[in-house]
Design an enzyme around this catalytic site. Sequence first.
Site, PDB file in Angstrom:
ATOM      1  N   ARG B  50      19.476 104.331  28.368  1.00  0.00           N
ATOM      2  CA  ARG B  50      17.960 103.934  28.165  1.00  0.00           C
ATOM      3  C   ARG B  50      18.022 102.374  28.459  1.00  0.00           C
ATOM      4  NH1 ARG B  50      16.825 106.776  22.726  1.00  0.00           N
ATOM      5  NH2 ARG B  50      19.129 105.848  22.718  1.00  0.00           N
ATOM      6  N   ASP B  52      16.713  98.584  29.181  1.00  0.00           N
ATOM      7  CA  ASP B  52      15.581  97.852  28.850  1.00  0.00           C
ATOM      8  C   ASP B  52      14.671  97.302  29.829  1.00  0.00           C
ATOM      9  OD1 ASP B  52      15.608  97.787  26.056  1.00  0.00           O
ATOM     10  OD2 ASP B  52      17.216  96.269  25.849  1.00  0.00           O
ATOM     11  N   ARG B 198      24.136  92.213  26.165  1.00  0.00           N
ATOM     12  CA  ARG B 198      23.185  91.173  26.311  1.00  0.00           C
ATOM     13  C   ARG B 198      23.938  89.979  25.138  1.00  0.00           C
ATOM     14  NH1 ARG B 198      17.378  92.853  27.325  1.00  0.00           N
ATOM     15  NH2 ARG B 198      16.841  90.828  27.216  1.00  0.00           N
TER      16      ARG B 198
END
Lengths: 258, 258
Positions: B50, B52, B198
């Site tokens: 999923r 972002d 990230r």
Amino acid sequence: MPRYRLVLEYDGSGFVGWQRQDNGPSVQAALERAVHGLCGETVAVTAAGRTDAGVHASGQVVHLDLPRPYPADRVRDALNHYLKPDPVAVLQASEVGEGFHARFDATARHYRYEILNRRAPPVLDRHRVWHLAKPLDSEAMAAAAALLVGHHDFSSFRSTQCQAASPLKTLDSLTVARRDDRVVICASARSFLHNQVRIMTGSLAQVGLGRWPPARLAAALAARDRKAGGPTAPPQGLCLVGVDYAAPGDRVSRRPQG
Amino acid sequence: MPRYRLVLEYDGSGFVGWQRQDNGPSVQAALERAVHGLCGETVAVTAAGRTDAGVHASGQVVHLDLPRPYPADRVRDALNHYLKPDPVAVLQASEVGEGFHARFDATARHYRYEILNRRAPPVLDRHRVWHLAKPLDSEAMAAAAALLVGHHDFSSFRSTQCQAASPLKTLDSLTVARRDDRVVICASARSFLHNQVRIMTGSLAQVGLGRWPPARLAAALAARDRKAGGPTAPPQGLCLVGVDYAAPGDRVSRRPQG
């Protein structure tokens, strides 16, 4: 008036091309606005290659004269500041002799044309490739490309609007290579006729699709007639990746990315 | 109800992320609209990862059940037709067993994070890289990355909004490599915590900029506290490049491009 040489990257998608025109934004006008921001004066900039609308650059070279000297790094950084938000960036700036001419002194221009060759349409690179869904025979394209290398009359691969005095050009190299679902065409010459790379690419695509045998490119060349050449490939697959200059240390060519 | 597996490419720039949400367009909703176009029914699609808002994919994998069988190539081509003009493409479609689950059966997810490391801002890749103008020490980053590989509590590299039951994950590999003016980080694991790639990237950037010694990543890991991790790198540099599955022949991972 100190002369500077810049190496530029730009996304040609939103521009009418390099050259200043009345019908829309040009890379030249964007850069000249930024130069005005830096020095407060209107200064003309001269490019090695006058790229068409939609054509990109990762190694365009320009020269310009500034009214007073600035450190080269400051020229680069200030122009990048004033260029925002236009999709144009100054990769390098250096002071050069007043005799340097970005267009006339270039000894080689290097273009890269990228074809995305898969069923699915392009997404991440949608503004940077020509999409051809049917499988291309890249080896046949490479064989055909070799037939165009050398000193020839390229009238068959020249826009009917081309204003060059002579159709004679020396094509130093023209290669075709497959990388996964990409077919990449690299062309190098001292100079090209208008649309020459895109018409050569459109002709090579005919070969890759099996519509033309490779030898037809030799016949097209011999015909010296635009009607004998293939269709003009669309602009967004084309990128000016580098320009060479003769003087030692003046090679500012950038290697193609990716 | 035959089940299909799709491999997707998408540009995450204009989306609120993979998952359907009230606050804007999602990749999931775009795909479900296209599926409705194909079969006339509302069908839910399930993705391996999923992603972002702003995160891209060149090898996302999804599964869906269609109300009746279609040739796999027709599923691919019809969905690509109905997906236009959304920047989402179906690269592959194949019929799979009804037990196949894109999310739960994945044995590895492969992410790639690209940093453009030069003075000039990004232009051609401006929606796909994180721009860091100061020189990065990619070797120090690579040494630091190696300290995170293995089975660990990754609480320090996890969004405070992460809803995973456990912070324990096995990071199979984390590499850092320089290619010209790019620094490319590749991360592989069976699964990741929310924002893990990230935050690891943001932490590695601190090392690359010389603000943290490489050993600080081991200390950050040991702290098991989000405050000990580095900043979260921006989304646009991240791309889900592939997902692996255990069954023989089920590897649909795509190699990173370029």
